[in-house]
Design a protein around this motif. Structure first.
Motif, PDB file in Angstrom:
ATOM      1  N   GLU A  17       0.810  -1.219   0.000  1.00 31.22           N
ATOM      2  CA  GLU A  17       0.000   0.000   0.000  1.00 31.22           C
ATOM      3  C   GLU A  17       0.843   1.268   0.000  1.00 31.22           C
ATOM      4  O   GLU A  17       0.321   2.358  -0.253  1.00 31.22           O
ATOM      5  N   GLN A  47      -5.768  -5.225   2.062  1.00 30.62           N
ATOM      6  CA  GLN A  47      -5.280  -3.939   1.570  1.00 30.62           C
ATOM      7  C   GLN A  47      -6.176  -2.792   2.041  1.00 30.62           C
ATOM      8  O   GLN A  47      -7.343  -2.974   2.370  1.00 30.62           O
ATOM      9  N   GLU A  48      -5.597  -1.595   2.085  1.00 28.79           N
ATOM     10  CA  GLU A  48      -6.308  -0.352   2.370  1.00 28.79           C
ATOM     11  C   GLU A  48      -7.023  -0.402   3.714  1.00 28.79           C
ATOM     12  O   GLU A  48      -8.136   0.062   3.867  1.00 28.79           O
TER      13      GLU A  48
END
Length: 388
Positions: free
Chosen positions: A330, A382-383
């Motif tokens: 990321e 992710q994120e």
């Protein structure tokens, strides 16, 4: 820290489409078993090599991990199939191994402490910044549901403004069960440097960095006796403080009282409690990843269990490495990072210095409070920060 370097041609895990960070392990001693159990089930990590000064031990460990090979330490640091070196050596070797890995262009994640001294730790962070690689460090227990649920309670203001905290770790000493316990009682050992990283990392995660400390320490018993194993009955000298207590002033004003002791036979003290303007919070053992969190609200006037509100579920050692791999993808900071580990080491050194001098000591370092782990998150997700 520089975060520009990405893993070199990472492979794809058999259990996930996410590119897997290839991990070379240095040190196949006792703690390695916990990592060898956890890392293979994390989709964004893959152990490719194991090295140890004992070649037979490295070979035995590698044989139990699908796709891993045994290697010599110097070979592993420059190996093309290694993106990150997992440093599981003894504390005295942490800095040396980290420097060798960084020189080979590898990211590094190590067991606590980051190094034996803040001077050594600072040199590791500076070398990593120049090389553009990341440094991570245990403990990652704070990423589990126990500490993260407690953090969520504090962040929501459920006990008001934090005013103070207590953190206690008491035991009569490791010589009762450890067959070779001398290193716990030599420079670099003692209850603070041994167990303090768990408690202090938790306190910084909950309340933020520390700016000043005062403390006192003592060595009530000049010798200890080994209680188990082939050397049972052997007496050895104690060279460090075995009872350390102090007060930490956090940057936001909260005061934490810390007690770390190898001189208490039994106690019913809470491991960690946080006291706020509107209630109190009971935090589980920071040496574990989960545990019950309880809250006492001024208006309720009784303790209540808090449902899970954050953290990696069913976590174990190695989740900090997986979180680092996620953050690399990321381009965001990882949570069990070198700056946090350096600050914790700085606090411990400063507390011992304050105990010797009798004066308060200002902490020369600080760190960012790591991002919270959302409820239900997996380290490879992710994120995560966008969910907060």
């Amino acid at each position: 820290m520089g975060d520009t370097m990405t893993p070199t041609t990472p492979t794809t895990s058999a259990t996930s489409a996410t590119p897997a960070l290839r991990v070379g392990v240095v040190g196949a001693g006792n703690i390695s078993g916990q990592y060898f159990e956890a890392v293979p089930r994390l989709p964004n990590l893959r152990i490719t090599a194991v090295a140890d000064l004992d070649a037979d031990r490295a070979a035995a460990a590698a044989s139990r991990i699908p796709g891993a090979r045994a290697a010599k330490p110097n070979e592993l640091y420059t190996a093309e199939d290694v993106d990150l070196v997992l440093n599981l050596t003894i504390p005295a070797a942490h800095a040396e191994v980290a420097h060798a890995a960084i020189a080979g262009g590898k990211h590094v994640y190590g067991e606590k402490p980051l190094a034996a001294t803040t001077a050594e730790a600072r040199s590791v962070l500076e070398a990593a910044e120049r090389a553009g690689v990341r440094v991570g460090c245990a403990p990652d227990t704070v990423l589990g549901t126990g500490i993260q649920t407690a953090r969520a309670v504090l962040d929501a203001g459920d006990v008001g403004v934090p005013v103070a905290a207590t953190a206690f770790m008491v035991t009569p000493g490791h010589e009762r069960w450890h067959p070779a316990p001398e290193f716990y009682y030599r420079p670099g050992g003692g209850p603070l440097l041994d167990m303090g990283p768990y408690y202090l990392t938790a306190l910084v995660t909950l309340l933020g960095p520390v700016k000043r400390v005062v403390g006192m320490s003592s060595t009530p018993r000049p010798t200890r006796v080994i209680g188990s194993g082939p050397r049972a009955g052997t007496e050895f000298a104690v060279e460090v403080e075995t009872h350390v207590t102090g007060v930490l002033e956090h940057e936001d004003g909260a005061l934490s009282t810390l007690l770390m002791s190898f001189d208490v036979w039994a106690g019913q003290l809470p491991r960690i409690e946080v006291y706020g303007s509107g209630g109190s919070l009971e935090v589980p053992d920071p040496n574990g990843f989960d545990g019950e969190v309880r809250i006492f609200r001024a208006e309720a006037k009784e303790w209540e269990q808090v449902p899970e509100r954050g953290g990696y579920r069913d976590a174990s050692r190695g989740y900090g490495v997986s979180d680092l791999a996620r953050a690399l993808g990321e381009g965001v900071p990882h949570r069990a990072n070198g700056q946090l580990a350096y600050h914790v080491l700085d606090v411990m050194e400063s507390l011992l210095a304050a105990a010797k001098s009798g004066d308060s000591v200002r902490i020369g370092s600080t760190c960012e409070r790591p991002a919270a782990v959302p409820a239900g998150a997996r380290p490879e997700d992710q994120e995560q920060e966008k969910e907060l």
